[in-house]
Design a protein around this motif. Structure first.
Motif, PDB file in Angstrom:
ATOM      1  N   TYR A  70      -8.245  -5.144   2.641  1.00 50.92           N
ATOM      2  CA  TYR A  70      -9.610  -5.608   2.418  1.00 50.92           C
ATOM      3  C   TYR A  70      -9.622  -6.587   1.244  1.00 50.92           C
ATOM      4  CZ  TYR A  70     -10.761  -1.587   5.301  1.00 50.92           C
ATOM      5  OH  TYR A  70     -10.833  -0.678   6.324  1.00 50.92           O
ATOM      6  N   LYS A  71     -10.371  -7.674   1.404  1.00 52.54           N
ATOM      7  CA  LYS A  71     -10.561  -8.647   0.318  1.00 52.54           C
ATOM      8  C   LYS A  71     -12.033  -8.671  -0.041  1.00 52.54           C
ATOM      9  CE  LYS A  71     -10.387 -13.138   1.045  1.00 52.54           C
ATOM     10  NZ  LYS A  71      -9.853 -14.497   1.287  1.00 52.54           N
ATOM     11  N   ASN A  72     -12.311  -8.352  -1.303  1.00 50.37           N
ATOM     12  CA  ASN A  72     -13.701  -8.281  -1.786  1.00 50.37           C
ATOM     13  C   ASN A  72     -14.539  -7.354  -0.913  1.00 50.37           C
ATOM     14  OD1 ASN A  72     -13.058 -10.227  -3.765  1.00 50.37           O
ATOM     15  ND2 ASN A  72     -13.500 -11.882  -2.339  1.00 50.37           N
ATOM     16  N   GLY A  73     -13.896  -6.260  -0.449  1.00 48.64           N
ATOM     17  CA  GLY A  73     -14.598  -5.262   0.334  1.00 48.64           C
ATOM     18  C   GLY A  73     -14.663  -5.530   1.815  1.00 48.64           C
ATOM     19  N   HIS A  74     -14.120  -6.668   2.299  1.00 53.17           N
ATOM     20  CA  HIS A  74     -14.181  -7.018   3.713  1.00 53.17           C
ATOM     21  C   HIS A  74     -12.780  -6.981   4.324  1.00 53.17           C
ATOM     22  CE1 HIS A  74     -18.354  -8.208   3.310  1.00 53.17           C
ATOM     23  NE2 HIS A  74     -18.031  -8.932   2.246  1.00 53.17           N
ATOM     24  N   SER A 108     -10.599  -9.562  -5.070  1.00 53.99           N
ATOM     25  CA  SER A 108     -10.239  -8.159  -5.247  1.00 53.99           C
ATOM     26  C   SER A 108      -9.655  -7.642  -3.942  1.00 53.99           C
ATOM     27  CB  SER A 108     -11.476  -7.341  -5.632  1.00 53.99           C
ATOM     28  OG  SER A 108     -11.179  -5.961  -5.626  1.00 53.99           O
ATOM     29  N   TYR A 109      -8.515  -6.945  -4.022  1.00 62.44           N
ATOM     30  CA  TYR A 109      -7.831  -6.453  -2.835  1.00 62.44           C
ATOM     31  C   TYR A 109      -7.689  -4.934  -2.898  1.00 62.44           C
ATOM     32  CZ  TYR A 109      -6.548 -11.308  -1.974  1.00 62.44           C
ATOM     33  OH  TYR A 109      -6.594 -12.645  -1.763  1.00 62.44           O
ATOM     34  N   SER A 110      -7.837  -4.301  -1.744  1.00 65.95           N
ATOM     35  CA  SER A 110      -7.620  -2.854  -1.627  1.00 65.95           C
ATOM     36  C   SER A 110      -7.076  -2.569  -0.244  1.00 65.95           C
ATOM     37  CB  SER A 110      -8.930  -2.085  -1.868  1.00 65.95           C
ATOM     38  OG  SER A 110      -9.918  -2.478  -0.929  1.00 65.95           O
ATOM     39  N   CYS A 111      -6.592  -1.333  -0.033  1.00 68.32           N
ATOM     40  CA  CYS A 111      -6.015  -0.959   1.251  1.00 68.32           C
ATOM     41  C   CYS A 111      -6.496   0.429   1.645  1.00 68.32           C
ATOM     42  CB  CYS A 111      -4.486  -1.004   1.214  1.00 68.32           C
ATOM     43  SG  CYS A 111      -3.732   0.245   0.113  1.00 68.32           S
ATOM     44  N   ALA A 112      -6.358   0.736   2.935  1.00 63.55           N
ATOM     45  CA  ALA A 112      -6.734   2.040   3.468  1.00 63.55           C
ATOM     46  C   ALA A 112      -5.831   2.347   4.656  1.00 63.55           C
ATOM     47  CB  ALA A 112      -8.206   2.072   3.881  1.00 63.55           C
ATOM     48  N   CYS A 120       0.864  -1.186   0.000  1.00 64.47           N
ATOM     49  CA  CYS A 120       0.000   0.000   0.000  1.00 64.47           C
ATOM     50  C   CYS A 120       0.896   1.230   0.000  1.00 64.47           C
ATOM     51  CB  CYS A 120      -0.919  -0.021   1.224  1.00 64.47           C
ATOM     52  SG  CYS A 120      -2.305   1.122   1.110  1.00 64.47           S
ATOM     53  N   LEU A 121       0.855   2.000  -1.081  1.00 62.88           N
ATOM     54  CA  LEU A 121       1.769   3.121  -1.254  1.00 62.88           C
ATOM     55  C   LEU A 121       1.017   4.433  -1.382  1.00 62.88           C
ATOM     56  CD1 LEU A 121       4.243   1.587  -3.868  1.00 62.88           C
ATOM     57  CD2 LEU A 121       4.421   1.562  -1.379  1.00 62.88           C
ATOM     58  N   SER A 122       1.675   5.502  -0.951  1.00 65.37           N
ATOM     59  CA  SER A 122       1.169   6.871  -1.129  1.00 65.37           C
ATOM     60  C   SER A 122       2.226   7.673  -1.860  1.00 65.37           C
ATOM     61  CB  SER A 122       0.837   7.515   0.220  1.00 65.37           C
ATOM     62  OG  SER A 122       1.986   7.533   1.047  1.00 65.37           O
TER      63      SER A 122
END
Length: 771
Positions: A168-172, A189-193, A153-155
């Motif tokens: 988060y995986k698939n929004g969870h 699907s993967y995302s970060c915060a 996760c980069l900024s």
């Protein structure tokens, strides 16, 4: 007044201490930081302090504001429409804080502070200012080894205070950390915060490539963008197209989409989505003064899909003046003066704009009205400004004596010697703010404020439970606060809402526990286990999941069906769907709360169940039955005997078809209107030549019908053939009689010969006599 002052502030029992040393010398603006990095959507505070020569009094400071330069000129952020409702100044004495909320990437800029005095051109700007960088988050993917990829996760800039990253995986939510490993080929699907801004998540990244099927196993790529655009499509572009999405986690090919370009006359195709007309634009020709008797043309245009129809109206007149995009007044007179409105309408809505027309002959009277209006405005506006300024001064005086976040009944001062304590009881989350101490002498304008002050963070409920796997059998619960609590507080643990134990901020529980856990924290001297201290939200393993099917009515083949799994769990559960079969370890069908069949088939019938799991345990749901209804498949027809059908013999026809519900069967013969029989089996006991022909079996149920046809032919037997058979039979019988007679004769003769050779005697005579 001394240039150096020491401040000590104490809050009991929540002890916070700070010491501030401040100096003053000539003109100066000092920023607490020259570079600030913040996450998009968050709130940022930029602080500065300023000084000025001793000859200038506080009352001489006229204006204080923050700005960023636009075309070389300072623009006050409060007057910039791009910052409307998002900017706040907090200025006390010789310190000023800029607060920008709901940060956007366009807010990245250099911000400066300026203050001016009541002397002309006497102003000072802190330069260079503070560079603000607003960053979004991006997930960087790289191959770690042959089977795994690593996500980071980069900024675009360095965030302060070593932030925590949530994945988060698939929004969870799944875990916390600066990186995350996944198996290559994963379809998730993967995302970060960043912690504190969980709603501002990074976008998912995929690459797209378009292809056209042409028989080539390796067709050339057409486009590397998510959209394949044909600016002027041709008949040669007809065919099957598909796209491939890929990244370092895996790749996936889409289903094909068919493009069939028709050759027709010139057609205008509008691909924009249907929309109501936008605000119409009205133009007048000539654009100069309208001379009485001249011709005036009004033109109306509006962006709309489908195209808008236009109607013209004049104020105070009910009937429309004209229809169409252009309205022409050939001989403009004084009575034509007034407001004209154009209304654009289509099937999606309507919108209108107005234009005021005046004939030159009535201009003098209008000019007098305008001048009187201007005179009224010249008088009214200064009076309004004066009253506004007086109100603001009164409001400022009131606000300086009463802090909105400090209820009088909850505040207590204890000051002795050179120590002063502020005690705030019954804290609220709205009390979170920066608090400063000021003291004054009996000399006019002789006062001092400790700046920067003390930042108080009030959390409500203040505690959060974090769970993680400790080993193969246990999970660890941690009771956390969003700020650092003083005096090493004790933690009270609760199980199913009842006090359980007292200890540290950690508690270990066995994986699979069905209990609910929560925690509370306070200082030992302030509360006990039975107090009403704020309690963290409880954590629990998933409860028995509930499953539902939509639609709840009969499920028909080809329809869309959704199975939904839900369970009460904290942290939120992850869900996996399975279909029961003979395999004790069936493969997972989906990792989402919903299992979706976009076009369900008969083979999808069966028993389904889901499993809900989190870091505290796992729970399997009860099975739900899916019974897919469908019309009969193509029937299979068999005939017995399967060889040639001899005239006069018995024939059995059997029909079978896969259907749900079970099919009913009907038999027909070609060229005959009435049905021959009903049922799965059709018998013809005495098959004759007239029975030959095409027989069809129709299978039907409430979902539809299907049929199959079979051709039967009788084999006839001729008279010649019967005679031949009879003659052959007679001959065979006659030959059999002759052979039997010859056999008996030979046997008798052989017996006589053996008797003569045995000799004379009474025994032989007797034997011959018997024969």
């Amino acid at each position: 007044m001394s240039s150096d002052v020491a401040l000590s502030l104490t809050v009991v029992p929540d002890v916070l201490c700070v010491s501030v040393i401040q100096s003053q010398d000539d003109w100066e603006v000092t920023y607490t930081s020259t570079e600030v990095c913040a996450v998009k959507g968050s709130t940022v505070k930029i602080q500065c302090s300023y000084t000025y020569p001793s000859r200038i009094q506080d009352r001489d400071i006229k204006n204080r504001f923050w700005f960023k330069e636009k075309d070389g000129e300072p623009v006050n952020l409060r007057t910039d429409s791009k910052y409307s409702g998002r900017v706040q100044y907090r200025c006390y004495e010789k310190k000023c804080t800029l607060i920008i909320r709901d940060l956007r990437e366009s807010d990245s800029a250099e911000y400066k502070f300026r203050f001016t005095t009541n002397q002309p051109d006497e102003k000072y700007t802190g330069s260079p200012g503070v560079t603000l960088s607003v960053t979004g988050l991006q997930v960087e993917v790289s191959r770690y080894d042959s089977t795994r990829s690593v996500l980071k996760c980069l900024s675009s800039c360095v965030l302060p205070r070593y932030p925590s990253y949530y994945w988060y995986k698939n929004g969870h939510y799944i875990n916390t950390g600066s990186s995350h490993f996944v198996i290559f080929g994963s379809s998730d699907s993967y995302s970060c915060a960043v912690s504190g801004y969980e709603d501002q998540r990074s976008p998912s990244v995929s690459n797209y490539i378009w292809y056209k099927e042409d028989g080539n196993p390796d067709p050339p790529p057409l486009s590397g963008e998510p959209q394949l655009v044909f600016s002027s499509i041709q008949s040669s572009d007809s065919g099957q197209y598909y796209c491939r999405a890929e990244n370092l986690l895996g790749r996936k090919r889409s289903e094909c989409i068919s493009i069939d370009v028709k050759l027709t006359n010139l057609i205008s195709v509008n691909t924009s989505p249907p929309d109501g007309p936008k605000l119409p634009s009205v133009s007048v020709s000539p654009s100069a003064e309208i001379v009485e008797g001249s011709s005036v043309t009004l033109t109306c245009s509006s962006d709309a899909n489908p195209a808008a129809n236009y109607t013209w109206y004049k104020e105070d007149e009910d009937s429309p003046k004209a229809s169409g995009q252009i309205f022409i007044i050939t001989d403009f007179r004084a009575e034509h003066s007034g407001n004209y409105s154009c209304e654009a309408q289509n099937m999606r809505g309507r919108s209108n704009s107005s234009s005021y027309l005046i004939a030159a002959s009535v201009l003098d009277k209008t000019t007098m009205i305008i001048r009187n209006t201007r005179l009224t405005l010249v008088v009214v506006i200064p009076m309004s400004l004066l009253l506004f300024c007086l109100w603001m001064r009164k409001k400022k005086a009131l606000s300086s004596t009463t802090e909105p976040h400090e209820p009088i009944e909850t505040v207590e001062y204890k000051c002795s010697e050179k120590n002063c304590t502020l005690r705030i009881t019954n804290l609220r989350e709205s009390d979170s703010a920066e608090y400063k101490f000021r003291f004054m002498t009996n000399q006019r304008n002789e006062k001092y404020t400790g700046s920067p002050g003390v930042t108080l963070s009030v959390t409500d409920p203040g505690l959060q439970l974090e769970v993680s796997r400790y080993d193969s059998t246990r999970s660890e619960l941690k009771c956390l606060s969003r700020c650092v609590l003083p005096h090493r507080p004790s933690y009270f643990w609760y199980k199913n809402g009842h006090y359980f134990t007292t200890g540290s901020s950690s508690l270990f529980v066995y994986f699979g526990s069905s209990e609910s856990y929560s925690c509370a924290s306070c200082e030992v001297v302030a509360c006990t286990a039975n107090s009403t201290s704020p309690m963290a939200v409880g954590l629990n393993a998933p409860k028995l999941p509930s499953v539902s099917v939509s639609p709840s009515a009969e499920i028909v083949e080809g329809s869309s069906v959704t199975l939904t799994c839900s369970s009460d769990a904290n942290p939120a559960a992850n869900y996996i769907w399975y279909k029961e079969d003979v395999n004790p370890d069936p493969p997972p069908l989906s990792g989402e709360p919903q299992l979706v069949f976009s076009s369900i088939q008969s083979s999808d019938s069966g028993q389904y169940y889901c499993r809900a799991e989190n870091l505290l345990g796992t729970k399997r749901s009860e099975s739900i039955s899916i019974d897919v209804k469908y019309a009969p498949k193509l029937p299979s027809v068999s005939v017995s005997p399967s060889a040639e059908i001899v005239e006069g013999s018995s024939v059995t026809l059997t029909c079978s078809s896969d259907a749900n519900p079970a099919a009913n069967y009907t038999w027909y013969k070609e060229d005959e209107d009435s049905l021959k029989a009903s049922g799965q089996i059709f018998n013809i006991t005495d098959f004759r030549a007239e029975h030959s022909g095409n027989y069809s079996c129709e299978a039907q149920n409430m979902r539809g019908c299907s049929n199959s046809t079979l051709h039967l032919v009788a084999v006839s037997v001729s008279p010649v053939s019967l005679t031949t058979v009879a003659v052959g039979s007679t001959t065979a019988i006659f030959l059999a009689i002759i052979i039997l007679a010859a056999f008996l004769f030979i046997r008798k003769k052989r017996s006589s010969t053996q008797t003569n050779q045995s000799g004379d005697g009474p025994d032989n005579s007797a034997q011959n006599t018997w024969l």
